[in-house]
Design an enzyme around this catalytic site. Structure first.
Site, PDB file in Angstrom:
ATOM      1  N   ASN A 142       7.455  -8.123  17.936  1.00  0.00           N
ATOM      2  CA  ASN A 142       8.160  -9.511  17.019  1.00  0.00           C
ATOM      3  C   ASN A 142       9.091  -9.287  16.141  1.00  0.00           C
ATOM      4  O   ASN A 142       8.934  -8.110  15.170  1.00  0.00           O
ATOM      5  CB  ASN A 142       7.109 -10.015  16.231  1.00  0.00           C
ATOM      6  CG  ASN A 142       7.461 -11.115  15.690  1.00  0.00           C
ATOM      7  OD1 ASN A 142       8.908 -11.512  15.028  1.00  0.00           O
ATOM      8  ND2 ASN A 142       5.965 -12.038  14.493  1.00  0.00           N
ATOM      9  N   GLU A 171       7.221   2.808   8.725  1.00  0.00           N
ATOM     10  CA  GLU A 171       6.994   3.874   8.451  1.00  0.00           C
ATOM     11  C   GLU A 171       8.970   4.291   8.753  1.00  0.00           C
ATOM     12  O   GLU A 171       9.622   5.126   7.553  1.00  0.00           O
ATOM     13  CB  GLU A 171       6.336   5.247   8.354  1.00  0.00           C
ATOM     14  CG  GLU A 171       5.088   4.559   7.968  1.00  0.00           C
ATOM     15  CD  GLU A 171       4.102   5.653   7.265  1.00  0.00           C
ATOM     16  OE1 GLU A 171       3.821   6.466   7.165  1.00  0.00           O
ATOM     17  OE2 GLU A 171       3.337   5.076   8.601  1.00  0.00           O
ATOM     18  N   GLY A 189       0.416  -0.728  -0.082  1.00  0.00           N
ATOM     19  CA  GLY A 189      -0.165   0.170  -0.178  1.00  0.00           C
ATOM     20  C   GLY A 189       0.914   1.367  -0.036  1.00  0.00           C
ATOM     21  O   GLY A 189       0.630   1.823  -0.764  1.00  0.00           O
ATOM     22  N   PHE A 190       1.364   1.678   0.942  1.00  0.00           N
ATOM     23  CA  PHE A 190       2.605   2.600   0.977  1.00  0.00           C
ATOM     24  C   PHE A 190       2.387   3.424   1.042  1.00  0.00           C
ATOM     25  O   PHE A 190       2.646   4.736   0.171  1.00  0.00           O
ATOM     26  CB  PHE A 190       3.801   2.527  -0.042  1.00  0.00           C
ATOM     27  CG  PHE A 190       4.111   1.364  -0.402  1.00  0.00           C
ATOM     28  CD1 PHE A 190       4.816  -0.194   0.381  1.00  0.00           C
ATOM     29  CD2 PHE A 190       4.670   0.629  -1.229  1.00  0.00           C
ATOM     30  CE1 PHE A 190       5.164  -0.801   0.537  1.00  0.00           C
ATOM     31  CE2 PHE A 190       4.624  -0.773  -2.306  1.00  0.00           C
ATOM     32  CZ  PHE A 190       5.749  -1.040  -0.867  1.00  0.00           C
ATOM     33  N   THR A 228       8.927 -10.582  12.027  1.00  0.00           N
ATOM     34  CA  THR A 228       8.530  -9.269  11.851  1.00  0.00           C
ATOM     35  C   THR A 228       9.058  -7.699  11.367  1.00  0.00           C
ATOM     36  O   THR A 228       9.039  -6.696  10.380  1.00  0.00           O
ATOM     37  CB  THR A 228       6.840  -9.183  12.076  1.00  0.00           C
ATOM     38  OG1 THR A 228       7.170  -8.908  12.767  1.00  0.00           O
ATOM     39  CG2 THR A 228       6.672 -10.522  11.278  1.00  0.00           C
TER      40      THR A 228
HETATM   41 MO1  MOS Z   1       1.404   5.103   5.633  1.00  0.00          MO
HETATM   42  S1  MOS Z   1       2.068   6.455   3.978  1.00  0.00           S
HETATM   43  O1  MOS Z   1       0.840   6.286   6.906  1.00  0.00           O
HETATM   44  O2  MOS Z   1       0.049   4.381   4.556  1.00  0.00           O
END
Ligand code: MOS
Length: 746
Positions: free
Chosen positions: A640, A713, A249-250, A643
């Site tokens: 974790n 992020e 998604g990003f 991940t």
């Molecule tokens: Mo992130 S750019 O807040 O999906």
């Protein structure tokens, strides 16, 4: 990985992803992969001008093409109600990416705006028919260039709730008077998310048209549900949005883009399910990316390296129909102590596809500029850049004046410097060479705020000693489902393999957008609340029962472990969930829980990190290769480690793309991106990425649920600056314009 203290529960253990097997065996179903009987296929027709009106749209050839069921345009599409746009002050859901009433207007606001939807029996038929639509436009002059329009820039009302123009002390005066100063402009290009999974919506109305099911590639099922309910005048619980898996998604799937409501409208018209998957070009045309930025950073310091002025100002581009200023001044609000601080963001309105969140919006370009400038100042003063940062470490938040809930940034640098062997760095650029390669080291700070949003969850404890939790959160590769299962296991005192977590469906209790790295603590707190309620209910059954060893206990006298409730003062006294439930002839007990951040924030809450980079620069060609990268992260308790490390490594990889290869090439004459493919938009590939070494401090934040922070992020932040600083150290060339391509290095 850092040496680990063995912890008793599931939290802190490196479990493999609960969805890993489904994904690696191809059994995870993504939005466009659902099969529904009688499904039809949609294709969009895009505007080929950037501003104007549709004078005439000729759909006859398309309508008569083989397999075509319908052609929707502004002349015949169902009316859709306006909904609030992200960032707008409103009681309505703000999931829309733009206020443009797609297909309910003849106005064109950007090149690529959908102006027709073709529905056909097959995808090929729909795409072919889309090429047959012809349009006469009344074209108007479009504003397409940030540079040209900069003189009309405005200061927005706020930047995600923070002041857009903030002046503490007299930064300009301090800058003028300072012994040491740097004052430069940094620029970053437009970017696109380029998630592997293309955006897709599969819309399916009930026969009586009172309820709607939508499979969508989204980071926000509840937002899409609320938006569609409003747009199509349906009750919220008559709209179900399913987004079980998301292939990246990003930020690009955090809002609803045009195709979502257009697929729903098309399905309403043809009275059959419609699957509308965008092409890669369709994504670049209709889904906005990150705005370019032009940022000034000016820093001043006295002889001992203490900052006397910090100025961070600049411009981004956006539209009149969305609200996203790209908060590039956010890092400068929290990272350094300075008596004089001036921060200002200005926005330029253009006729372009609306911009949006992408991969640490704001903090990514912001840390590139700020952390490059810190490195430049260190060079001016002749100080080590880590020492300069430590010299300016604030005791409290420099702008808000609040105490930090947690901040171990100096420790992150200490660990990183040791593991990276920073002491081997030569301060004088162009000192280290290996044949024709110049070698340099660079460092930069990573920063991302710790956000918690309201969330809800439901928990069921079963008589067979298993448990299930549900929340409308998302798993798009971050590891959220695994982390929440660990949380659930610990809250109920169950083994990890006895719990299950379901997500990605608006039928489940509300969860926020999977954005702003909020999920882990937002949903984690809701799961805890639901578990507390379920455990209390279960204890309520036991403590009132003569047959239970827990008779007459108070809730605070028992603990949940080993699939049951046991007295804290006598570990032998207690019983299993199964025993309690069976005696009451119940097969399960369920409870819901809600959580929200506490009112009136008393702390400045952020995550921090130290990014270390080694580059090898080919002196003849200017080619930059990153040969080593190391990140140390200070993000609270790590739920974790497996991940989490993967998250940071992914973020750093994105940062390497930002530093060296990525740019959406925007044609300012016509108003569209001219490299809308993965062949021409260069995300890093395996050979671009060296071994990335990750360390983390694992120091809990006493102010957050589980002591944790979201970590999605922060990985990308600071990376581009660390690379640029290493390139300077290697070559003596300071590149202030991303990406650092070889033409700029030579
Ligand atoms: Mo992130 S750019 O807040 O999906």
């Amino acid at each position: 990985m850092s040496p680990r203290v063995v912890k008793p529960g599931a939290i802190g253990q490196p479990f493999s992803r609960v969805d890993g097997r489904l994904k690696t065996t191809g059994k995870a179903t993504f939005a466009a992969e659902y099969n529904i009987d009688d499904v039809t296929h949609g294709a969009l027709v895009f505007s080929r001008i950037a501003r104007g009106k549709i004078k005439h749209i000729d759909t006859r050839a398309a309508a008569n093409a083989p397999g075509v069921l319908s052609v929707l345009t502004h002349e015949n599409a169902p009316a859709m109600k306006p909904t609030a746009v992200f960032g707008e002050e409103s009681d309505q859901p703000g999931a829309a990416s733009s206020s443009i009433p797609y297909l309910n207007t003849d106005e064109i606001y950007f090149y690529g705006q959908p102006i027709a939807v073709i529905v056909a029996e097959t995808l090929e038929q729909a795409e072919h028919a889309a090429t047959l639509v012809t349009v006469d436009y009344a074209e108007q002059e479009a504003k397409l260039s940030l540079t040209t329009e900069k003189s009309h820039a405005v200061v927005p009302a706020n930047v995600l709730g923070e002041p857009a123009d903030l002046n503490l002390g007299d930064a300009a005066g301090a800058l003028a008077a300072a012994r040491y100063k740097v004052d430069n402009v940094y620029s970053t290009p437009p970017y696109n998310h380029n998630a592997i999974e293309l955006h897709a919506t599969l819309a399916h109305w009930s026969e009586d048209e009172t309820s709607l099911t939508v499979y969508d590639a989204t980071q926000y099922v509840i937002g899409i549900q609320e938006m569609l309910a409003t747009k199509f005048s349906l009750a919220k619980d008559h709209v179900r949005v399913i987004g079980s898996f998301v292939g990246g998604g990003f930020g690009g799937k955090g809002n609803a883009w045009a195709h979502v409501s257009l697929a729903v409208a098309a399905a309403q018209v043809v009275k059959r399910p419609v699957k509308l998957m965008l092409s890669r070009e369709g994504v670049h045309l209709t889904v906005g990316g990150r705005t370019p930025t032009e940022q000034r950073v000016a820093l001043a310091a006295n002889d001992d390296g203490k900052l006397t002025a910090l100025i961070h100002t600049g411009f981004t581009q956006t539209t009149a129909h969305n609200n996203f200023p790209e908060q590039f001044t956010f890092p400068a609000r929290h990272l350094y102590k300075s008596a004089n601080i001036w921060l200002r963001q200005e926005i330029v309105h253009l006729d372009i596809v609306p911009n949006t969140f992408m991969r640490a919006p704001g903090e990514s370009p912001g840390t590139f500029a700020l952390e490059s400038a810190i490195d430049e100042l260190a060079h001016e003063i002749g100080m080590d850049p880590i020492a300069l940062r430590a010299r300016n470490e604030p005791e409290k938040d420099p702008v808000q004046g609040l105490p930090f809930s947690m901040r171990n940034i100096t420790e992150a640098y200490r660990v990183g410097a040791e593991k990276f062997a920073w002491s081997k760095r030569h301060a004088v650029p162009r000192t280290v060479r290996d044949g024709r390669y110049l070698i340099g080291y660079g460092v930069a700070t990573a920063f991302y705020p710790a956000y918690q949003f309201p969330a809800a969850a439901k928990v069921e404890m079963h008589a067979d000693g298993t448990a299930l939790a549900q929340s409308a959160m998302h798993e798009m590769g971050m590891g959220s489902a695994t982390a929440q299962a660990q949380n659930l296991a610990d809250e109920l005192g169950l083994a990890f393999d006895k719990v299950r977590f379901e997500y990605g469906d608006s039928l489940f209790p509300d969860a926020p957008v999977a954005g702003g790295s909020n999920s882990t603590i937002s949903v984690g707190a809701a799961v805890k609340a639901a578990c507390d309620a379920a455990k209390k209910r279960l204890h309520g059954l036991a403590c009132a029962d003569d047959a239970s060893p827990l008779i007459d206990t108070r809730y605070d006298e028992v603990e949940c472990r080993d699939g049951g409730l046991y007295r804290k003062d006598d570990a032998t006294q207690g019983e299993t969930f199964a025993a309690i439930l069976q005696r009451c002839a119940m097969d399960k007990i369920a409870a819901e829980g809600k959580a929200a951040p506490s009112e009136g924030q008393k702390y400045s809450m952020g995550s921090y990190g130290a990014q270390f980079c080694e580059v090898r620069v080919d002196e003849d060609t200017g080619e930059v290769r990153v040969s080593r990268f190391l990140g140390v992260f200070d993000c609270g308790t790590i739920i974790n480690p497996k991940t989490a490390v993967s998250q940071w490594r992914g973020g750093i990889t994105m940062g390497l793309g930002m530093a060296l290869t990525e740019a959406a090439l925007f044609d300012v004459r016509r108003g569209h991106i001219v490299n809308p493919s993965l062949a021409e938009y260069h995300v890093p590939v395996n050979l671009d990425v060296p071994k990335i070494e990750i360390h983390f401090l694992d120091i809990p934040d006493p102010q957050t649920p589980m002591g944790a922070h979201g970590i999605g992020e922060i990985g990308i932040t600071g990376v581009a600056a660390a690379v640029a600083n290493a390139v300077f150290n290697a070559t003596g060339r300071r590149i202030r314009d991303l990406p650092i391509t070889l033409d700029k290095v030579l």
